[in-house]
Design a protein around this motif. Sequence first.
Motif, short mmCIF file in Angstrom:
data_model
loop_
_atom_site.label_atom_id
_atom_site.label_comp_id
_atom_site.label_asym_id
_atom_site.label_seq_id
_atom_site.Cartn_x
_atom_site.Cartn_y
_atom_site.Cartn_z
N SER A 1 30.85 54.65 -77.76
CA SER A 1 29.94 53.51 -77.80
C SER A 1 28.70 53.78 -76.97
CB SER A 1 30.66 52.26 -77.28
OG SER A 1 29.79 51.15 -77.27
N GLU B 1 35.19 50.42 -81.40
CA GLU B 1 36.17 51.32 -82.01
C GLU B 1 37.25 50.54 -82.74
OE1 GLU B 1 35.87 54.72 -82.05
OE2 GLU B 1 33.91 54.26 -81.18
N GLU C 1 27.95 59.78 -86.61
CA GLU C 1 29.29 59.89 -86.01
C GLU C 1 29.50 61.28 -85.41
OE1 GLU C 1 31.77 57.54 -85.60
OE2 GLU C 1 30.11 56.22 -86.15
N GLU D 1 35.93 49.43 -86.05
CA GLU D 1 35.86 50.59 -86.94
C GLU D 1 37.24 50.93 -87.50
OE1 GLU D 1 34.47 55.29 -86.83
OE2 GLU D 1 33.70 53.86 -85.36
#
Length: 243
Positions: free
Chosen positions: A206, A66, A191, A69
């Motif tokens: 995840s 994360e 997503e 990202e």
Amino acid sequence: MSTKTRETQLSDAFVKLADTLVDDFDVVDLLHWLVEECTEILDTQAGGLLLVDQAGLLQLVASTSEEAELVEIFQLAAGDGPCLDCFRTGEAVTVGDLEAESHRWPKFSAEALRLGFRSVHATPLRLRSQIIGTMNLFSHHVGALAPTDIAVAQALANVATIGILQERNIRTSQVLSEQLQHALDSRILIEQAKGVIAATTGMSMSEAFSAMREYARNRNLPLRQVADGVIDRRVQVGRPALK
């Protein structure tokens, strides 16, 4: 870090990459695998991969965490950073100390440092003059990648790029553009599916992605197809098996 030697890891990575590119492969899964493998082999803590869309803009298609990202999305929003410089020039960009070089990309550096990253290396996905994206590796410690590590990252990225550009005998830039856009659209569905799985099972995002990818691989299905099924509630994905 794997207990395998670095040489074994590299050998396994190139063999798996070559095997993957022989058949009709899932581009999104390939790119996730590429950035995960490079992160582990090169002893970095996170990675992200950006692809160019039909408008010529970079979009995030794969990340290992994360935090990775977030920093990639922030960099794209700011319109400035080492990964964007890498894409614009087609050359690798290595930053061994983000804090010391923060003047180069003030907004990106501040966000990366806030998320715990202290150094970054960006590798172009390039075949000759054609650049289709960048792979970016982030570390929690100060220190630039060694020249041998930079060469490894570029070699793996080059092989993956060749496979993407040659898939289904791509001959025109329009077909390539459509294919890369398909990969980016697939990420949006993935997503959404991750969110559905996380909400219904209590998994982290995840864990949800790992479970979905395991489901797809066990059934030889494209990730996009599994994501569609999850969103439509036709597919139920359980927790990934322990390794």
